[in-house]
Design a protein around this motif. Structure first.
Motif, short mmCIF file in Angstrom:
data_model
loop_
_atom_site.label_atom_id
_atom_site.label_comp_id
_atom_site.label_asym_id
_atom_site.label_seq_id
_atom_site.Cartn_x
_atom_site.Cartn_y
_atom_site.Cartn_z
N GLY A 19 0.81 -1.21 0.00
CA GLY A 19 0.00 0.00 0.00
C GLY A 19 0.84 1.26 0.00
N PHE A 20 1.89 1.27 0.83
CA PHE A 20 2.78 2.43 0.86
C PHE A 20 3.53 2.59 -0.46
N ILE A 21 4.02 1.50 -1.00
CA ILE A 21 4.76 1.56 -2.26
C ILE A 21 3.84 2.04 -3.38
N ALA A 22 2.61 1.55 -3.41
CA ALA A 22 1.65 1.98 -4.43
C ALA A 22 1.37 3.48 -4.31
N GLN A 23 1.24 3.95 -3.08
CA GLN A 23 0.97 5.38 -2.87
C GLN A 23 2.15 6.23 -3.33
N TYR A 24 3.37 5.85 -2.94
CA TYR A 24 4.56 6.59 -3.39
C TYR A 24 4.67 6.56 -4.91
N SER A 25 4.38 5.40 -5.50
CA SER A 25 4.47 5.26 -6.95
C SER A 25 3.48 6.16 -7.66
N ALA A 26 2.25 6.20 -7.16
CA ALA A 26 1.22 7.03 -7.77
C ALA A 26 1.59 8.51 -7.68
N GLU A 27 2.05 8.93 -6.52
CA GLU A 27 2.44 10.33 -6.35
C GLU A 27 3.61 10.68 -7.25
N ALA A 28 4.58 9.78 -7.38
CA ALA A 28 5.74 10.04 -8.24
C ALA A 28 5.32 10.14 -9.70
N ALA A 29 4.44 9.24 -10.15
CA ALA A 29 3.99 9.25 -11.54
C ALA A 29 3.23 10.53 -11.87
N MET A 30 2.44 11.02 -10.93
CA MET A 30 1.64 12.23 -11.17
C MET A 30 2.50 13.49 -11.25
N GLN A 31 3.74 13.44 -10.80
CA GLN A 31 4.65 14.59 -10.87
C GLN A 31 5.25 14.76 -12.26
N VAL A 32 5.14 13.76 -13.10
CA VAL A 32 5.76 13.80 -14.43
C VAL A 32 4.89 14.61 -15.38
N PRO A 33 5.48 15.63 -16.04
CA PRO A 33 4.72 16.40 -17.03
C PRO A 33 4.22 15.49 -18.15
N GLY A 34 2.95 15.65 -18.51
CA GLY A 34 2.35 14.82 -19.55
C GLY A 34 1.43 13.75 -18.99
N VAL A 35 1.52 13.48 -17.69
CA VAL A 35 0.63 12.50 -17.06
C VAL A 35 -0.63 13.22 -16.60
N ALA A 36 -1.77 12.80 -17.14
CA ALA A 36 -3.04 13.43 -16.80
C ALA A 36 -3.67 12.81 -15.56
N GLY A 37 -3.42 11.56 -15.34
CA GLY A 37 -4.00 10.85 -14.21
C GLY A 37 -3.60 9.39 -14.29
N LEU A 38 -4.13 8.61 -13.37
CA LEU A 38 -3.86 7.19 -13.36
C LEU A 38 -5.18 6.45 -13.48
N GLU A 39 -5.21 5.44 -14.30
CA GLU A 39 -6.42 4.68 -14.57
C GLU A 39 -6.62 3.64 -13.48
N THR A 40 -7.79 3.66 -12.87
CA THR A 40 -8.10 2.64 -11.87
C THR A 40 -8.72 1.44 -12.56
N GLY A 41 -8.52 0.30 -12.00
CA GLY A 41 -9.10 -0.92 -12.55
C GLY A 41 -10.52 -1.13 -12.07
N VAL A 42 -11.14 -2.17 -12.57
CA VAL A 42 -12.52 -2.50 -12.22
C VAL A 42 -12.63 -2.83 -10.74
#
Length: 125
Positions: A19-42
């Motif tokens: 859970g912590f790794i996923a949260q850090y990963s999501a926050e890091a990915a959202m800092q990259v210019p060009g990333v609009a968001g992250l797609e959640t699964g079903v």
């Protein structure tokens, strides 16, 4: 050391770590210019509908090896139209790997980026 014969669950520690790794990963990915968001699964969407909460939306974390020697992270971003997708995906890989290793001390073996869609910046605002 646990007192009164209590046992520490390795599975629980792994789940907490994921859970912590996923949260850090999501926050890091959202800092990259060009990333609009992250797609959640079903499953994540269903969990949220039922009132549950999920950290690290759009990210899957798996441990490799018996003792969680390596971490594999899958990121599912939505990208803004007009950016070079390979460049943004590369930056997401680098940013996620760097941030997770820095905050957790765990070696990240893989960061896989699967672009889930393209959106115009006007749509996102």
């Amino acid at each position: 050391m646990p007192e009164n014969g209590d046992k520490i669950s390795v599975k629980g520690e792994r789940s907490l770590s994921q859970g912590f790794i996923a949260q850090y990963s999501a926050e890091a990915a959202m800092q990259v210019p060009g990333v609009a968001g992250l797609e959640t699964g079903v499953i994540v969407s269903l969990k949220e509908v039922l009132g549950g909460e999920h950290n690290g939306k759009g990210v899957r974390v798996r441990f490799q090896g018996e003792n969680a020697d390596f971490v594999q992270i899958d990121v599912f971003p939505l990208m803004f139209y007009g950016y070079r997708l390979p460049d943004v995906a590369w930056q997401v890989q680098e940013q996620v790997k760097e941030e997770v290793e820095r905050f957790t001390g765990l070696p990240v073996n893989e960061v896989n980026v699967q672009v889930m869609g393209i959106v115009r910046e006007e749509e996102e605002k």
